[in-house]
Design an enzyme around this catalytic site. Structure first.
Site, mmCIF file in Angstrom:
data_model
loop_
_atom_site.group_PDB
_atom_site.id
_atom_site.type_symbol
_atom_site.label_atom_id
_atom_site.label_comp_id
_atom_site.label_asym_id
_atom_site.label_seq_id
_atom_site.Cartn_x
_atom_site.Cartn_y
_atom_site.Cartn_z
ATOM 1 C CE LYS A 1 -6.962 -1.186 2.618
ATOM 2 N NZ LYS A 1 -5.626 -1.649 3.027
ATOM 3 C CG ASP B 1 -1.994 -1.082 1.173
ATOM 4 O OD1 ASP B 1 -1.793 -2.088 0.457
ATOM 5 O OD2 ASP B 1 -3.031 -0.918 1.853
ATOM 6 C CE LYS C 1 -5.183 2.007 2.381
ATOM 7 N NZ LYS C 1 -4.117 1.265 3.075
#
Lengths: 483, 303, 292
Positions: free
Chosen positions: B239, B140, B203
């Protein structure tokens, strides 16, 4: 770890009907009382979702109309025109409040009777109807402020005839400003959707409004004609088709009756290549599939700039997949039942015609209930200005899509119609928005939005979409004599 | 998959009207999710959670306990899935990996000088390489918001592309930190940029900045994924992270994914929730749906 | 020897030109005693048609002018009329007015034009509104001209009646096709010369002389006329209403003595306006869903 689930579907989520109170038979609400129709005739009102009987309703005849008009006249002469304006306003506030208290019941009945999704009845129709009373209540004692240098006087008795697409909301649009301006009212709801107007009569009864100030009588076209032709009526307010609007205009020709007509439309919704595209898709969907397309200002003619046409149509078709068509009482339903068998036949006739005209049809892949009156969301591409389905009001969930190249071209095409109710413009460019909103011949122009309504916002058409405005400060003048 | 795109292939992002987005989002929130669809949805949510701890005070003990919870959400109620992944700092990846073993739960590591991203590229590469070497299944990363806001889009693009190369087999989630991008137009532009630069997932947030994963922001990012899919046929994951702390909101997110992207995206391969407290609320709702009784948090473990 | 006078030829005013009626017909305008004073064009339905075409064509140019500019042009009309006062007084006297009454009518007409000149760039401010809707939208309503207006000039007043209705119609940006006063027609044609000299674009105002009874039908059934105005003529009201139904013309009928000073006002302008409401989203003023 990753297991593909079967498709995730929404389980049925039906609004409960246990709390609503409906009588088996409804009489007429005249002079503050429920009276039997002189015709002794009743007709059935059914649920368009399953064709089951909801209630029986009186068919008012000429005698009933006479009685209603006389009671409205008497109430006008003896009570309503004499009452201080602020007191008049307080009654209207009361009606608004009781409607709010009974909002849920009204929403459920509206959905049952008209076929509109409960979500729309609950979130749009009923709140807007309540707010309309609330808004106009406050005008009652401030009328002179709206018309500088003029004196205001009520007209007298208003005859009001409303359509089946927004039954309670249209009743509110008619009654609230009429009362605020000091008139008394005889209102006739549409024959397929009288129930919420009759519930409104109960609310009016509960509010203690003096007898005869509002009279609600049910019936068919002949009942409406008796109202229009009644010599003691000072004002006709009508919402409905352009055809009937013209009949009314002929009927009152040469008389002093004032008229407000909210009629049909074939409104253009225009998408430019720099528009916020996904929001524009929502605007298209909201423009034509809101209330099954039974909307006089529906954005039924879509104009897409040619260089983005494929993309827009692709996105629109994808969006249509997620529209839930079905039981109006299901909270997840986006597109409910067509209001009546007759209207479904009209829509189907146009769909057939569209195919015959060589247009390319696409319909939502949705399961349509076997019973009841349903029409899947439908779009037609490959159409021209000259196609009948582009020119005539269909009043259903049917969209025609045309492409355009330049600003001038689309303005010309958008205005190339006898109607002039509404229009939509989607572009990110401010100067272009104002160019279009100025040049489009329509009473309401939505820029980067569509199908928005508010009690404070005047609504009404140009050209054959009728005349007069409803809503806002401008909606008052329809019910006043100015000197 | 090797990224074929370069900065010049990045299309012009469409403009986004915030009020229109709010209206659309409010429609998702009005979907009524009852009975079977609620139970199925709640279980799906559990299985999409990246159970997360990203604090300076993270210790092996904390990470160990969280990993246990990830696999044993509520053992007294049989048939529950595990979460999708645990999400930790690079220093904890090795430990987490040894905890989740073959449970199916993935280990995700934040990297690139998370959360600010204010470090030189070589530091970010080293950071990422370390996490990958430690066994991270997913990375991430954060984008350089400062550079983005300064208009240095090519810089941001190249940075993502280089981190993607370092990731190897690990899937790359690109955190836009939408709370710092301020407008939905920026969110859309950053989404397009991240996708074209090679993101496997996009995300919303680090969880350190408010607002985080609002539905408006998630909507905007989902539409970027939709358009990319329509253009290329390639699926990108999504996400939302931060701020989704209750079941209702999570279900509304599923509704949104279903209606905007389709059921294909409703697996944890393509959709995740970054959250630390969501799991227990979902568990309580599952128990409530099953038993008909409202639940107390005393009966649900905190790890 | 006495100089031979040049007599005036009264033609119609259409599309910014002064043609004769296409029909070639004429009728006699008579003075009070019944003596002929001029040959007037007896306009035909084709003249009406041509005038409507001109009015439609001119609508963009006239309504597209800035309100301030329209105001200046109306003021210019007053200036030119002031300069030609004596001509109008003579015509009124010729048509049977007493001198002092004729003078007053012309002066009142000039004043009324100035009055409406002043309104051009103000009426919109008074009747417009910003509507406080319960959602994140900016919403405003403003006036727009209704379009092409057919005006049957008041038959009991030669100049002031015409001015009293024509000025509010054009002040609001409409274009107009006028059926002139049938029995007292001189001033209407001479007034068109004033308009012509005052920067009013050709076609914005068109004036046709002839028999009202003959011309009412082509005008009020014309599908490209958006509104109709007339004064008095109560015996024709029903017929005009019926003729107007087909395209839902806005029909405005008045029953007023235009010599009165209170027969001017804002509402004569707004009678020929449509209200247009425009919506646009505004970011960040509360939720998009109203809190009902």
């Amino acid at each position: 770890m990753t297991s593909k689930n079967k498709n995730w579907e929404y389980s049925p989520s039906l609004e409960s009907t246990g709390h609503i109170k409906l009588k088996k038979k409804y009489d007429l609400f005249i002079n503050g009382k429920w009276v039997k129709s002189a015709s002794k005739k009743y007709f059935k009102t059914i649920n368009p979702n399953d064709e089951k009987l909801l209630a029986e309703i009186s068919h008012a005849n000429q005698k009933d109309v006479d009685l209603a008009v006389n009671s409205a006249r008497k109430a006008y002469d003896t009570v309503w025109s004499k009452m201080p304006a602020n007191e008049r306003g307080k009654y209207i506030y009361r009606i608004a409040r009781i409607m709010q208290e009974r909002a849920k019941e009204l929403a459920v009945i509206e959905s049952l009777d008209s076929g509109k999704p409960i979500r729309e009845a609950r979130d749009i129709d009923i709140p807007l109807a309540c707010n309309h009373f609330f808004y106009y209540a406050g005008w009652a004692d401030k009328l002179d402020y709206a018309f500088p240098n003029r004196k205001t006087k009520p007209l007298g008795v208003a005859g009001q005839i409303i359509p089946w697409n927004f039954p309670l909301l249209m009743a509110a649009w008619k009654i609230a400003p009429a009362l605020a301006a000091g008139n008394t009212v005889v209102l006739k709801p549409a024959e397929t959707t009288s129930l919420t107007a009759l519930k409104l009569a109960e609310i009016i009864e509960e509010s203690g409004l003096p007898a005869g100030v509002v009279n609600i009588i049910t019936g068919h076209g002949d009942t409406g004609a008796s109202i229009v032709n009644h010599p003691d009526i000072n004002k006709i307010a009508f919402t409905g088709s352009t055809g009937v609007g013209k009949i009314i205009q002929k009927a009152i020709a040469g008389t002093d009756k004032k008229a407000t007509l909210e009629l049909g439309g074939k409104s253009a919704n225009i998408i430019f290549d720099d528009a916020p595209l996904d929001q524009a898709i929502e605007g298209i969907v909201n423009g034509i599939f809101f209330n099954q397309g039974h909307v006089c200002c529906a954005g039924s003619r879509l104009f897409v700039q040619e260089n983005i046409a494929d993309k827009v149509i692709r996105k629109l078709k994808h969006r249509m997949k997620s529209l839930v068509v079905g039981n109006p009482l299901d909270k997840n339903t986006d597109v409910g039942a067509i209001n009546s068998k007759e209207q479904l036949q009209i829509i189907n006739k146009y769909i057939k015609l569209g195919k015959k005209e060589g247009a390319e049809i696409y319909q939502s892949e949705c399961s349509i209930p076997k019973k009841g009156f349903f029409c899947p969301p439908t779009i037609f591409t490959n159409v021209a200005q000259s196609s009948i389905i582009v020119q005539e009001e269909i009043f259903g969930p049917v969209l025609t899509i045309q492409t355009f190249r330049t600003v001038d071209e689309v303005i010309q095409k958008a205005n190339n119609t006898p109607f002039g109710l509404a229009a939509g413009v989607w572009t990110d460019k401010g100067s272009r928005i104002f160019n279009l909103t100025t040049k489009l011949k329509a009473g309401v122009v939505w820029a980067n939005t569509y199908n928005k309504f508010d009690p404070a916002s005047p609504f009404g058409g140009y050209k054959e979409s009728g005349f007069g405005r409803e809503g806002g400060m401008h909606g008052l003048s329809a019910y006043l004599k100015l000197s | 998959m090797k990224n074929q795109n370069n900065f010049n292939s990045l299309p012009l992002s469409p403009s986004v009207d915030k009020v229109g987005v709010e209206e659309r989002v409010s429609r998702f929130q009005k979907r009524s999710i009852k009975t079977n669809s609620k139970m199925d949805g709640l279980k799906m949510v559990l299985n999409m959670i990246d159970l997360t701890t990203l604090e300076g005070k993270d210790t092996p003990g904390k990470v160990r306990q969280m990993c246990y919870k990830a696999i044993h959400l509520h053992d007294s109620f049989p048939g529950l899935p595990t979460v999708a992944a645990v999400c930790v700092y690079p220093s904890m990846v090795g430990l987490a990996k040894s905890m989740v073993k073959d449970s199916g739960v993935k280990v995700a590591s934040v990297s690139t000088a998370f959360p600010s991203g204010q470090a030189p590229l070589d530091v970010k590469i080293t950071d990422t390489k370390y996490a990958v070497d430690q066994g991270a299944d997913e990375i991430d990363m954060v984008i350089s918001r400062g550079k983005f806001l300064a208009g240095e889009y090519a810089f941001v693009f190249d940075e993502i592309a280089q981190i993607k190369e370092v990731c190897g087999q690990a899937r790359l989630k690109v955190i836009l930190e939408t709370g710092e991008l301020a407008t939905l137009d920026n969110v859309r532009k950053a989404s397009d940029l991240a996708i074209y630069a090679g993101a496997d997932f996009i995300k919303t947030s680090t969880g350190k900045i408010q607002p985080a994963a609002t539905m408006q922001v998630t909507y905007t990012m989902l539409m970027a994924i939709r358009d990319y899919y329509d253009e290329t046929g390639i699926m990108i994951g999504m996400k939302p992270a931060g701020g989704i702390s209750n079941s209702k909101l999570a279900l509304h997110n599923l509704v949104m994914v279903k209606e905007l992207l389709g059921d294909e995206w409703l697996t944890n391969e393509w959709f995740r929730f970054g959250a630390s407290s969501l799991a227990n609320d979902v568990l309580m709702q599952i128990l409530k749906t099953d038993t008909g009784k409202y639940q107390s948090s005393d009966y649900f473990t905190i790890d | 020897m006495k100089r031979v006078e040049i007599l005036k030829t009264y033609k119609i005013y259409s599309g910014g030109n002064f043609p004769r009626t296409e029909s070639g017909r004429y009728y006699l305008a008579l003075d009070k005693k019944g003596n002929p004073i001029a040959n007037m064009c007896m306009g035909s339905r084709k003249d009406v048609r041509n005038a409507v075409v001109s009015a439609r064509k001119a609508l963009g140019a006239w309504s597209g002018k800035t309100a301030f500019n329209r105001s200046q042009i109306l003021y210019r009309i007053a200036e030119v009329l002031e300069g030609r006062k004596s001509q109008f007084i003579e015509e009124l006297i010729l048509q049977g007015s007493q001198k002092n009454i004729a003078i007053k009518e012309v002066e009142d007409s000039i004043d009324r034009i100035v009055y409406y000149a002043g309104w051009c760039d103000k009426f919109c401010q008074i009747g417009s509104s910003v509507n406080p809707v319960s959602s994140s939208h900016f919403n405003f309503s403003t006036y727009e001209p209704v379009g092409v207006v057919g005006l049957i000039a008041p038959q009991d007043s030669s100049l002031l009646g015409l001015v009293s209705l024509l000025m509010p119609i054009i002040a609001g940006g409409n274009t107009c096709v006028v059926l002139a006063n049938e029995s007292l027609p001189l001033c209407s044609i001479t007034f068109s010369e004033v308009l012509h000299a005052s920067d009013v674009p050709g076609g914005a105002v068109n004036i046709i002389t002839g028999h009202i009874s003959e011309l009412i039908k082509p005008l009020s059934t014309h599908m490209d006329v958006n509104a109709l105005a007339f004064s008095g003529l109560s015996e024709l009201k029903k017929e005009i209403d019926l003729f107007s139904v087909e395209n839902l013309k806005r029909v405005r009928s008045y029953d007023l003595n235009w010599q009165n000073t209170d027969t001017q006002g804002l509402h004569y302008i707004t009678d020929f306006q449509e209200v247009k409401t425009t919506w646009h989203p505004i970011e960040n003023i509360g939720g998009a869903t109203s809190t009902y």
